[in-house]
Design a protein around this motif. Structure first.
Motif, PDB file in Angstrom:
ATOM      1  N   ASP A  45       6.630  -9.540  17.788  1.00  0.00           N
ATOM      2  CA  ASP A  45       5.725  -9.907  18.876  1.00  0.00           C
ATOM      3  C   ASP A  45       6.406  -9.595  20.207  1.00  0.00           C
ATOM      4  N   ILE A  65      10.311 -21.762  14.502  1.00  0.00           N
ATOM      5  CA  ILE A  65       9.318 -21.149  15.402  1.00  0.00           C
ATOM      6  C   ILE A  65       8.170 -22.119  15.666  1.00  0.00           C
ATOM      7  N   LEU A  67       7.423 -11.124  23.966  1.00  0.00           N
ATOM      8  CA  LEU A  67       7.709 -12.433  24.530  1.00  0.00           C
ATOM      9  C   LEU A  67       7.808 -12.356  26.046  1.00  0.00           C
ATOM     10  N   SER A  91       7.559 -13.969  15.876  1.00  0.00           N
ATOM     11  CA  SER A  91       6.682 -15.138  15.936  1.00  0.00           C
ATOM     12  C   SER A  91       5.970 -15.261  14.587  1.00  0.00           C
ATOM     13  N   PRO A 121       8.528 -18.788  19.522  1.00  0.00           N
ATOM     14  CA  PRO A 121       9.099 -17.529  19.038  1.00  0.00           C
ATOM     15  C   PRO A 121      10.557 -17.355  19.454  1.00  0.00           C
TER      16      PRO A 121
END
Length: 379
Positions: A197, A21, A199, A187, A26
């Protein structure tokens, strides 16, 4: 389950994922799940003992021998009554675990005259470690068994079974935000720990809005690449008749929900807690599964609840006979079967769906074929 970074373990794969990452940015939930399960050498299924009391989870076949026995007898009946008792038939299993279900199935299927001579067992297994374990479990049948790693590299006529197979197929997740639907991913937080998270990227906004017009912010939709399975079955059907029996936990009505879960040593934990050392699974969307297989040209029976299918194929009668033959174990046998049938547990959470070549008759154990829209109305 609420994720707490304090519970995260610094596994070898966790360190690799964090570095990935930092380097590449991510990753999607689908990529994260795939790495956790199949990374070489640190993926979960590259490890040794993941099934049974000393592993992380127990399948229905591990709970009671009757489960596998009924599957075997069912396969023998399909061979005789649906296929017309051909001289050779492939009996394939996708994701055979320790080989327990296949062992019990082959032993019990001997009661169907001629089936043992005709059957050609074939195990589809991507893990060399598990293939070795299956060879040990199936030592009495080893000379007849073939192993492979692809879904369609065996000869029809074929009877295929898959128990708790699709629940380990990585899913893509999409989350509703104040700005609409976004891709859900993994992430790093400011402290360098893994976190879920949102994206950037292409997202089927219109499809999700049409499917779930009232979904609130935070709602999650999951999709699996089920077309891979449909393509394999189409390839097999071009070479001969095919029947498939799928048993897994899931739901039959399209709905939002984050079903990604992790189990380690029979305990639930965050999917981010122990990358590579916990089993990651999802609930199978039988609505999508049935729709995908129907579009691929297969005829369908079900889905029905596991308790209904097992009842239809004779679990009560088989249990009574086994208890009578083993009175010292009657209580143990009764308890294990009760787990398979429990209305608030496996009996209702697990669903059974069968797919078949369109020119074959309906399969035993099912009341009626599934409607064209892929939904049986059960939950």
């Amino acid at each position: 389950m609420i994720d707490d970074p304090k519970t995260h373990r610094d596994t070898p794969l966790a360190r690799q994922i964090k570095e990935s990452i930092r380097r590449d940015g991510p990753m999607t939930v689908q990529s994260y799940m795939a790495r956790c399960l199949w990374d070489d050498p640190h993926g979960y299924y590259r490890r040794q003992r993941v099934f049974g009391a000393t592993g992380d989870f127990i399948t229905a076949a591990e709970i009671s021998q009757i489960f596998g026995e009924l599957i075997g007898i069912w396969a023998g009946v399909v061979w005789r009554n649906v296929f017309g008792a051909p001289g050779a038939v492939t009996f394939a299993e996708y994701g055979p675990g320790r080989g327990t279900m296949m062992r019990d199935a082959l032993r019990a299927a001997r009661v169907v005259p001629g089936f043992s001579e005709a059957v050609r067992p074939y195990l589809i297994e991507a893990s060399p470690t598990l293939a070795g374990l299956q060879s040990e479990t199936l030592a009495d049948f080893r000379g007849k068994i073939t192993w492979g790693s692809k879904l369609d590299e065996f000869a029809p006529p074929a009877i295929i079974v898959a128990n708790e197979f699709l629940d380990s197929w990585p899913v893509a997740q999409w989350i509703k935000t104040g700005d609409g639907w976004r891709i859900r991913g993994v992430s790093l937080d400011p402290a360098g720990e893994l976190q879920f998270d949102t994206l950037d990227g292409d997202c089927p906004h219109e499809a999700f809005d049409a499917l779930l017009p009232d979904a609130p912010p935070g709602a999650v939709v999951e999709t699996q690449r089920l077309d891979r399975l449909a393509t394999a079955l189409q390839s097999l059907m071009q070479r001969g008749p095919v029947v498939m029996l799928l048993i897994d936990y899931g739901h039959t009505i399209a709905a939002a929900g984050d079903t990604l879960q992790a189990v380690r040593a029979h305990q639930y934990e965050s999917p981010l807690a122990s990358p590579g050392e916990a089993d990651l699974t999802v609930h199978v969307n039988f609505y999508d599964l049935a729709s995908t297989l129907h579009r691929a040209g297969l005829a369908l029976d079900g889905p029905v609840m596991q308790s209904e299918f097992l009842g239809a194929v004779g679990i009560v009668e088989r249990t009574s006979r086994l208890m009578a033959a083993n009175p010292q174990r009657a209580g143990e046998i009764e308890t294990s079967v009760a787990r398979l049938l429990a209305p608030s547990g496996m009996g209702s959470r697990f669903k059974v769906l069968a797919a078949r070549s369109p020119d074959l008759p309906p399969l035993p154990g099912f009341r009626a074929a599934v409607p064209a829209n892929g939904s049986s109305g059960q939950t």
